[in-house]
Enzyme design. Structure first.
Site, PDB file in Angstrom:
ATOM      1  N   SER A  93      24.277  64.442   6.167  1.00 58.11           N
ATOM      2  CA  SER A  93      24.968  63.413   6.942  1.00 58.11           C
ATOM      3  C   SER A  93      25.729  62.511   5.975  1.00 58.11           C
ATOM      4  O   SER A  93      25.382  62.461   4.792  1.00 58.11           O
ATOM      5  CB  SER A  93      23.933  62.571   7.690  1.00 58.11           C
ATOM      6  OG  SER A  93      24.525  61.416   8.241  1.00 58.11           O
ATOM      7  N   TYR A 151      16.260  57.461   8.483  1.00 54.33           N
ATOM      8  CA  TYR A 151      17.233  58.562   8.516  1.00 54.33           C
ATOM      9  C   TYR A 151      17.970  58.668   7.186  1.00 54.33           C
ATOM     10  O   TYR A 151      18.062  59.737   6.589  1.00 54.33           O
ATOM     11  CB  TYR A 151      18.213  58.315   9.666  1.00 54.33           C
ATOM     12  CG  TYR A 151      19.192  59.435   9.916  1.00 54.33           C
ATOM     13  CD1 TYR A 151      18.774  60.633  10.480  1.00 54.33           C
ATOM     14  CD2 TYR A 151      20.543  59.287   9.607  1.00 54.33           C
ATOM     15  CE1 TYR A 151      19.677  61.658  10.718  1.00 54.33           C
ATOM     16  CE2 TYR A 151      21.454  60.305   9.845  1.00 54.33           C
ATOM     17  CZ  TYR A 151      21.007  61.489  10.413  1.00 54.33           C
ATOM     18  OH  TYR A 151      21.899  62.509  10.645  1.00 54.33           O
TER      19      TYR A 151
HETATM   20  N1  LIG Z   1      25.042  64.057  15.813  1.00 51.92           N
HETATM   21  C1  LIG Z   1      25.632  63.505  14.756  1.00 51.92           C
HETATM   22  O1  LIG Z   1      26.500  62.626  14.874  1.00 51.92           O
HETATM   23  C2  LIG Z   1      25.248  63.973  13.376  1.00 51.92           C
HETATM   24  C3  LIG Z   1      25.956  63.467  12.273  1.00 51.92           C
HETATM   25  C4  LIG Z   1      25.605  63.870  10.993  1.00 51.92           C
HETATM   26  C5  LIG Z   1      24.565  64.749  10.832  1.00 51.92           C
HETATM   27  N2  LIG Z   1      23.878  65.223  11.906  1.00 51.92           N
HETATM   28  C6  LIG Z   1      22.771  66.144  11.663  1.00 51.92           C
HETATM   29  O2  LIG Z   1      23.014  67.331  12.377  1.00 51.92           O
HETATM   30  C7  LIG Z   1      21.765  67.935  12.717  1.00 51.92           C
HETATM   31  C8  LIG Z   1      21.762  68.289  14.201  1.00 51.92           C
HETATM   32  O3  LIG Z   1      21.975  67.108  14.925  1.00 51.92           O
HETATM   33  P1  LIG Z   1      22.363  67.110  16.492  1.00 51.92           P
HETATM   34  O4  LIG Z   1      23.309  66.000  16.692  1.00 51.92           O
HETATM   35  O5  LIG Z   1      22.736  68.471  16.929  1.00 51.92           O
HETATM   36  O6  LIG Z   1      20.941  66.662  17.103  1.00 51.92           O
HETATM   37  P2  LIG Z   1      20.247  67.088  18.489  1.00 51.92           P
HETATM   38  O7  LIG Z   1      19.190  66.060  18.715  1.00 51.92           O
HETATM   39  O8  LIG Z   1      21.264  67.306  19.561  1.00 51.92           O
HETATM   40  O9  LIG Z   1      19.591  68.502  18.140  1.00 51.92           O
HETATM   41  C9  LIG Z   1      18.547  68.608  17.205  1.00 51.92           C
HETATM   42  C10 LIG Z   1      17.732  69.843  17.528  1.00 51.92           C
HETATM   43  O10 LIG Z   1      16.647  69.904  16.576  1.00 51.92           O
HETATM   44  C11 LIG Z   1      15.457  70.224  17.277  1.00 51.92           C
HETATM   45  N3  LIG Z   1      14.291  69.709  16.542  1.00 51.92           N
HETATM   46  C12 LIG Z   1      13.869  68.423  16.443  1.00 51.92           C
HETATM   47  N4  LIG Z   1      12.739  68.372  15.721  1.00 51.92           N
HETATM   48  C13 LIG Z   1      12.458  69.644  15.336  1.00 51.92           C
HETATM   49  C14 LIG Z   1      11.421  70.235  14.587  1.00 51.92           C
HETATM   50  N5  LIG Z   1      10.405  69.498  14.091  1.00 51.92           N
HETATM   51  N6  LIG Z   1      11.438  71.576  14.373  1.00 51.92           N
HETATM   52  C15 LIG Z   1      12.435  72.338  14.900  1.00 51.92           C
HETATM   53  N7  LIG Z   1      13.433  71.835  15.645  1.00 51.92           N
HETATM   54  C16 LIG Z   1      13.445  70.506  15.853  1.00 51.92           C
HETATM   55  C17 LIG Z   1      15.605  69.554  18.634  1.00 51.92           C
HETATM   56  O11 LIG Z   1      14.732  70.135  19.591  1.00 51.92           O
HETATM   57  C18 LIG Z   1      17.084  69.793  18.940  1.00 51.92           C
HETATM   58  O12 LIG Z   1      17.278  71.022  19.591  1.00 51.92           O
HETATM   59  C19 LIG Z   1      20.691  66.959  12.284  1.00 51.92           C
HETATM   60  O13 LIG Z   1      20.160  67.327  11.025  1.00 51.92           O
HETATM   61  C20 LIG Z   1      21.447  65.661  12.165  1.00 51.92           C
HETATM   62  O14 LIG Z   1      20.831  64.755  11.261  1.00 51.92           O
HETATM   63  C21 LIG Z   1      24.197  64.853  13.173  1.00 51.92           C
END
Ligand SMILES: NC(=O)c1ccc[n+]([C@@H]2O[C@H](COP(=O)([O-])OP(=O)(O)OC[C@H]3O[C@@H](n4cnc5c(N)ncnc54)[C@H](O)[C@@H]3O)[C@@H](O)[C@H]2O)c1
Length: 268
Positions: A149, A162
């Site tokens: 991120s 985070y």
């Molecule tokens: N959404 C954003 O703006 C953003 C920005 C930068 C980075 N990210 C990163 O991208 C990645 C995905 O984010 P997203 O926005 O798709 O989130 P999201 O919450 O939509 O999806 C996350 C997924 O991870 C699964 N999950 C959670 N805990 C888990 C565990 N212990 N074991 C296995 N699966 C697990 C959840 O069930 C979900 O399906 C993350 O690492 C997040 O930090 C997101």
């Protein structure tokens, strides 16, 4: 098959994507499949990965394996990697995507909640890397991409768990890259900006921030867009494009990097 141009740069490779039940992880699993990779889609939510895996096979004709797996459970991760190797023959790519956000001011946040964020985002990445690397070492090749991120490079106000977990992820990425450079395994991270149209923002972060700041959701959205030099949100495609590059042979001389995909918001 969709009408989109298909490059299939990863034909026949086997990829594991964690947190693939929804959001960015689901998009990454589908994009890897579109590039010709067989995909193991792992998540704590089985129904999500079942749908994603079925779609990978239907749309792109690859093998796909849905796995119920918690990245913080080492025995479960070891069993999942074992199943992938048994059913798909090898493991070429790990996309460590599973992650959670636990915002809150330092004075109020529960230590257990703070620790949970580190456990999923950092320890979970380490556990998945450990077992993927064992399979990759045996083959003498492999690629790991962590979804990090912009908060892995710059502190995030009232979001310390985070940011700490993501800063740690970059340390882990660089360390593994050094440890594995001579063993044919590359390790990189991608640092996306805010995916404002994703479920995480729509369902969790926008309502929380709107309430905290006494703003409408649209005002909060504008506030985040304004912070981006390119004045637009990050999309799943932006991140998928970077991840596919880092998984492909086009990046064969790149390891230990954390690539910003954030419209110019972070520049180091
Ligand atoms: N959404 C954003 O703006 C953003 C920005 C930068 C980075 N990210 C990163 O991208 C990645 C995905 O984010 P997203 O926005 O798709 O989130 P999201 O919450 O939509 O999806 C996350 C997924 O991870 C699964 N999950 C959670 N805990 C888990 C565990 N212990 N074991 C296995 N699966 C697990 C959840 O069930 C979900 O399906 C993350 O690492 C997040 O930090 C997101």
């Amino acid at each position: 098959m969709s009408g989109q141009k298909v490059c299939r740069r990863l034909e026949g490779r086997v990829a594991l994507v964690t947190g693939a039940g929804r959001g960015l992880g689901a998009a990454l699993a589908l994009r890897l499949a579109q590039e010709g990779a067989h995909v193991a889609a792992a998540d704590i939510m089985l129904d999500g990965v079942e749908k994603v895996a079925a779609e990978c096979t239907e749309r792109y004709g690859v093998k796909a394996l849905p796995l119920k797996c918690d990245v913080t459970d080492e025995a479960g991760v070891e069993a999942a990697v074992g199943r992938i190797v048994e059913e798909m023959g090898r493991l070429d790519i790990l996309v460590a995507n599973a992650g959670i956000v636990v915002p809150g001011p330092i004075t109020d946040i529960e230590v257990d909640q703070w620790r949970k964020c580190i456990e999923v985002n950092l320890v979970g990445y380490m556990i998945c890397a450990k077992h993927a690397v064992r399979a990759m070492l045996w083959q003498g090749s492999g690629v790991i991409v962590q979804i990090n991120s912009k908060s892995g490079k710059r502190g995030s106000s009232k979001n310390s768990a985070y940011a700490a977990s993501k800063f740690g992820g970059i340390g882990l990425t660089q360390s593994l890259a050094l440890e594995l450079a001579e063993r044919g395994i590359r390790v990189n991270a991608v640092c996306p900006g805010n995916l404002l149209s994703g479920k995480l923002w729509q369902e969790q972060l926008f309502p929380q921030y709107a309430e905290r700041w006494g703003m409408t959701v649209e005002e909060v959205r504008q506030k985040y867009i304004e912070q981006v030099p390119m004045k637009r949100e990050c999309t799943e495609k932006d991140v998928c494009d970077a991840v596919i590059f880092l998984c492909s042979d086009e990046s064969s001389y790149i390891t230990g990097q954390a690539l910003n995909v954030d419209g110019g918001q972070t520049m180091h």
